[in-house]
Design an enzyme around this catalytic site. Sequence first.
Site, mmCIF file in Angstrom:
data_model
loop_
_atom_site.group_PDB
_atom_site.id
_atom_site.type_symbol
_atom_site.label_atom_id
_atom_site.label_comp_id
_atom_site.label_asym_id
_atom_site.label_seq_id
_atom_site.Cartn_x
_atom_site.Cartn_y
_atom_site.Cartn_z
ATOM 1 N N ASP A 205 0.935 -1.060 -0.092
ATOM 2 C CA ASP A 205 0.151 0.017 -0.083
ATOM 3 C C ASP A 205 0.887 1.360 0.106
ATOM 4 O O ASP A 205 2.007 1.295 0.625
ATOM 5 C CB ASP A 205 -0.979 -0.142 1.194
ATOM 6 C CG ASP A 205 -2.124 0.756 0.841
ATOM 7 O OD1 ASP A 205 -3.272 0.242 0.936
ATOM 8 O OD2 ASP A 205 -2.122 2.042 0.919
ATOM 9 N N ASP B 206 -10.085 1.591 -5.021
ATOM 10 C CA ASP B 206 -10.944 2.869 -5.148
ATOM 11 C C ASP B 206 -11.377 2.675 -6.930
ATOM 12 O O ASP B 206 -10.557 2.294 -7.945
ATOM 13 C CB ASP B 206 -9.952 4.099 -5.091
ATOM 14 C CG ASP B 206 -9.376 4.216 -3.946
ATOM 15 O OD1 ASP B 206 -10.399 4.450 -2.814
ATOM 16 O OD2 ASP B 206 -8.208 4.611 -3.807
ATOM 17 N N LYS C 136 -14.273 8.145 -12.723
ATOM 18 C CA LYS C 136 -14.115 9.209 -13.895
ATOM 19 C C LYS C 136 -13.095 8.769 -14.751
ATOM 20 O O LYS C 136 -12.119 8.077 -14.595
ATOM 21 C CB LYS C 136 -13.394 10.545 -13.098
ATOM 22 C CG LYS C 136 -14.510 10.962 -12.503
ATOM 23 C CD LYS C 136 -14.079 12.733 -11.999
ATOM 24 C CE LYS C 136 -15.283 13.162 -11.034
ATOM 25 N NZ LYS C 136 -14.698 14.344 -10.530
ATOM 26 N N ASP D 79 -17.178 -3.718 -3.997
ATOM 27 C CA ASP D 79 -18.673 -3.267 -3.782
ATOM 28 C C ASP D 79 -18.960 -2.684 -4.891
ATOM 29 O O ASP D 79 -20.217 -2.361 -4.846
ATOM 30 C CB ASP D 79 -18.487 -2.450 -2.499
ATOM 31 C CG ASP D 79 -17.893 -1.315 -2.823
ATOM 32 O OD1 ASP D 79 -16.630 -1.360 -2.972
ATOM 33 O OD2 ASP D 79 -18.582 0.010 -2.981
HETATM 34 C C1 LIG Z 1 -10.436 1.760 -0.653
HETATM 35 S S1 LIG Z 1 -8.807 1.326 0.019
HETATM 36 C C2 LIG Z 1 -9.154 -0.348 0.337
HETATM 37 C C3 LIG Z 1 -8.180 -0.799 1.484
HETATM 38 C C4 LIG Z 1 -8.227 -2.360 1.645
HETATM 39 N N1 LIG Z 1 -7.811 -3.345 0.389
HETATM 40 C C5 LIG Z 1 -9.689 -2.895 1.996
HETATM 41 O O1 LIG Z 1 -10.573 -3.638 1.543
HETATM 42 O O2 LIG Z 1 -10.029 -2.318 3.401
HETATM 43 C C6 LIG Z 1 -7.577 1.466 -1.339
HETATM 44 C C7 LIG Z 1 -6.442 1.367 -0.929
HETATM 45 O O3 LIG Z 1 -5.491 1.383 -1.987
HETATM 46 C C8 LIG Z 1 -4.547 2.182 -1.597
HETATM 47 N N2 LIG Z 1 -3.852 2.473 -2.975
HETATM 48 C C9 LIG Z 1 -4.491 3.258 -3.775
HETATM 49 N N3 LIG Z 1 -3.981 3.583 -5.003
HETATM 50 C C10 LIG Z 1 -2.575 2.884 -4.647
HETATM 51 C C11 LIG Z 1 -1.467 2.746 -5.676
HETATM 52 N N4 LIG Z 1 -1.533 3.153 -6.843
HETATM 53 N N5 LIG Z 1 -0.270 2.031 -4.980
HETATM 54 C C12 LIG Z 1 -0.370 1.751 -3.728
HETATM 55 N N6 LIG Z 1 -1.509 1.800 -3.068
HETATM 56 C C13 LIG Z 1 -2.803 2.171 -3.320
HETATM 57 C C14 LIG Z 1 -4.838 3.290 -0.755
HETATM 58 O O4 LIG Z 1 -3.877 3.743 -0.148
HETATM 59 C C15 LIG Z 1 -5.859 2.484 0.038
HETATM 60 O O5 LIG Z 1 -5.252 1.812 1.194
#
Ligand SMILES: C[S@@+](CC[C@H](N)C(=O)[O-])C[C@H]1O[C@@H](n2cnc3c(N)ncnc32)[C@H](O)[C@@H]1O
Length: 173
Positions: A25, A74, A78, A110
């Site tokens: 992460d 995420d 967009k 989700d």
């Molecule tokens: C919505 S959270 C989901 C976290 C976890 N997988 C969960 O199910 O609870 C998305 C995670 O992806 C990480 N993240 C998003 N884009 C990333 C990237 N390009 N490289 C590393 N981490 C990333 C964010 O920091 C965040 O912790």
Amino acid sequence: MGCGKGEYTIALAEKNPDKNFIGIDIKGARFWRGAKTALENDMNNVAFIRTQIELVDYIFAENEVSEIWITFPDPQIKYKRTKHRMTNSEFLKKYHGILNSEGVVNLKTDSEFMHGYTLGLLHGEGHEILHANHDVYKNVYSPEEVTGTQTFYEKQYLEIGKPITYIKFKLNY
Ligand SMILES: C[S@@+](CC[C@H](N)C(=O)[O-])C[C@H]1O[C@@H](n2cnc3c(N)ncnc32)[C@H](O)[C@@H]1O
């Protein structure tokens, strides 16, 4: 990939002590929780790496990885954010570059958008969909590793009644 607090990293490592699990992460403060649990429980098959998923092909060698889990990324809905979507074509190529010949990718989300986008892309690029499920808690065929662990984000989505979807796939180029 994008392991957040590391719930899946820890749960899979507990269930499979003969395999190594690495949570990645960009936010170290998030996986502090998982890292602390791993230390407290003397787990020697868990590691966390703070970096961007975009660099994953610099972290692992070819064939080094046997399975990838992406949970609740995420969706980056967009159009301009497509390049950040963790299942876009560029990311899939990077995953393929580090996975071994039997390697698989698991996506739990989700987001109907993320689920549909990924299914469409996999189909369009000719990859192999091993399992696709629109609501894992209503499907008796859901694997235990999918329903047995709930992440921080997943719990929030379940509380507001969102169905959780799942795809397991193998990349073919
Ligand atoms: C919505 S959270 C989901 C976290 C976890 N997988 C969960 O199910 O609870 C998305 C995670 O992806 C990480 N993240 C998003 N884009 C990333 C990237 N390009 N490289 C590393 N981490 C990333 C964010 O920091 C965040 O912790």
